[in-house]
Design an enzyme around this catalytic site. Structure first.
Site, PDB file in Angstrom:
ATOM      1  N   GLN A  50       0.821  -1.222   0.000  1.00 26.14           N
ATOM      2  CA  GLN A  50       0.000   0.000   0.000  1.00 26.14           C
ATOM      3  C   GLN A  50       0.853   1.270   0.000  1.00 26.14           C
ATOM      4  O   GLN A  50       0.353   2.347  -0.306  1.00 26.14           O
ATOM      5  CB  GLN A  50      -0.950   0.021   1.208  1.00 26.14           C
ATOM      6  CG  GLN A  50      -2.026  -1.061   1.133  1.00 26.14           C
ATOM      7  CD  GLN A  50      -2.969  -0.973   2.307  1.00 26.14           C
ATOM      8  OE1 GLN A  50      -2.677  -1.510   3.370  1.00 26.14           O
ATOM      9  NE2 GLN A  50      -4.079  -0.284   2.130  1.00 26.14           N
ATOM     10  N   LEU A  95      -7.529   1.510   3.448  1.00 22.47           N
ATOM     11  CA  LEU A  95      -6.961   2.847   3.222  1.00 22.47           C
ATOM     12  C   LEU A  95      -6.667   3.091   1.741  1.00 22.47           C
ATOM     13  O   LEU A  95      -6.565   4.236   1.328  1.00 22.47           O
ATOM     14  CB  LEU A  95      -5.691   3.037   4.063  1.00 22.47           C
ATOM     15  CG  LEU A  95      -5.905   3.052   5.585  1.00 22.47           C
ATOM     16  CD1 LEU A  95      -4.576   3.147   6.320  1.00 22.47           C
ATOM     17  CD2 LEU A  95      -6.826   4.201   6.003  1.00 22.47           C
ATOM     18  N   HIS A 136      -7.089  -9.517   6.302  1.00 24.34           N
ATOM     19  CA  HIS A 136      -7.189  -8.479   5.270  1.00 24.34           C
ATOM     20  C   HIS A 136      -5.785  -8.023   4.840  1.00 24.34           C
ATOM     21  O   HIS A 136      -5.504  -7.894   3.646  1.00 24.34           O
ATOM     22  CB  HIS A 136      -8.013  -7.313   5.849  1.00 24.34           C
ATOM     23  CG  HIS A 136      -8.088  -6.082   5.000  1.00 24.34           C
ATOM     24  ND1 HIS A 136      -9.290  -5.571   4.548  1.00 24.34           N
ATOM     25  CD2 HIS A 136      -7.128  -5.239   4.536  1.00 24.34           C
ATOM     26  CE1 HIS A 136      -9.049  -4.475   3.827  1.00 24.34           C
ATOM     27  NE2 HIS A 136      -7.758  -4.247   3.815  1.00 24.34           N
ATOM     28  N   GLU A 137      -4.898  -7.824   5.820  1.00 26.08           N
ATOM     29  CA  GLU A 137      -3.544  -7.347   5.499  1.00 26.08           C
ATOM     30  C   GLU A 137      -2.708  -8.426   4.821  1.00 26.08           C
ATOM     31  O   GLU A 137      -1.926  -8.132   3.911  1.00 26.08           O
ATOM     32  CB  GLU A 137      -2.837  -6.822   6.757  1.00 26.08           C
ATOM     33  CG  GLU A 137      -3.540  -5.679   7.493  1.00 26.08           C
ATOM     34  CD  GLU A 137      -3.951  -4.516   6.598  1.00 26.08           C
ATOM     35  OE1 GLU A 137      -3.293  -4.269   5.582  1.00 26.08           O
ATOM     36  OE2 GLU A 137      -4.972  -3.865   6.915  1.00 26.08           O
ATOM     37  N   HIS A 140      -3.404  -8.478   1.237  1.00 25.31           N
ATOM     38  CA  HIS A 140      -2.675  -7.445   0.488  1.00 25.31           C
ATOM     39  C   HIS A 140      -1.322  -7.981   0.002  1.00 25.31           C
ATOM     40  O   HIS A 140      -0.865  -7.636  -1.092  1.00 25.31           O
ATOM     41  CB  HIS A 140      -2.393  -6.223   1.380  1.00 25.31           C
ATOM     42  CG  HIS A 140      -3.488  -5.204   1.398  1.00 25.31           C
ATOM     43  ND1 HIS A 140      -3.898  -4.533   0.280  1.00 25.31           N
ATOM     44  CD2 HIS A 140      -4.245  -4.719   2.416  1.00 25.31           C
ATOM     45  CE1 HIS A 140      -4.868  -3.672   0.609  1.00 25.31           C
ATOM     46  NE2 HIS A 140      -5.100  -3.768   1.903  1.00 25.31           N
TER      47      HIS A 140
HETATM   48 NI    NI Z   1      -6.531  -2.721   3.033  1.00 24.27          NI
END
Ligand code: NI
Length: 172
Positions: A50, A95, A136-137, A140
């Protein structure tokens, strides 16, 4: 130092990340910057892709009670070693996809093993928001976003709105 957060769609958010082979000062700085960026946003989790770094590093702090002390966590090369049969649904956000939320169903509890900044291996079981956040992370790090769990129509709608947001931001 705060780092700019990439907004979906971005090819860097769709790629599997490489394992960290050595915990260098650069990784330490990355983790510190990611925590600062996450708290500033504010958010409860942030993964290295991210901020444009395709390495298997994530940070999180799901302590929501402002009276409670913070629990900043840095997970390097995290792996889910066990997941419960029981599942839970949570209204997730990201985010990299500001202002959009959707219900995602995942295992309610997971056990995760990772390497800390000190090089030590840790394994811990997470539940509640922590379990949702860590899954969730970790997604990613595989190039997967929470909208990938939604139907194609909803996913496209959100993606178009993000494209517009990026155009508007680029225009200033
Ligand atoms: Ni996220």
């Amino acid at each position: 130092m705060l780092r700019p957060i990439l907004i979906h769609p971005d090819p860097r958010l769709k790629k599997p990340c490489a394992p960290v082979t050595e915990i260098t000062g650069e990784i330490g700085q990355l983790a510190e910057d990611m925590l600062a960026t996450m708290y500033d946003a504010p958010g409860v989790g942030l993964a290295a892709p991210q901020v444009g770094i395709l390495k298997r590093v994530l940070v999180m702090d799901c302590v929501k009670d402002p009276e409670a002390s913070a629990r900043p966590m840095v997970l390097i090369n995290p792996q889910v070693t066990w997941a419960s049969d029981e599942s839970s649904s949570y209204e997730e956000g990201c985010l990299s996809i500001p202002d959009h939320y959707a219900e995602v169903t995942r295992p309610a509890q997971v056990r995760v093993r990772w390497t800390g900044l000190d090089g030590r291996e840790t394994e811990e079981q997470f539940e509640g928001l922590w379990a949702t956040c860590v899954q969730h992370e970790i997604d990613h790090l595989e190039g997967k976003l929470f909208i990938d769990y939604l139907g194609p129509i909803k996913r496209q709608m959100i993606t178009r709105k993000m494209e517009k947001l990026k155009r508007d931001r680029a225009r200033g």
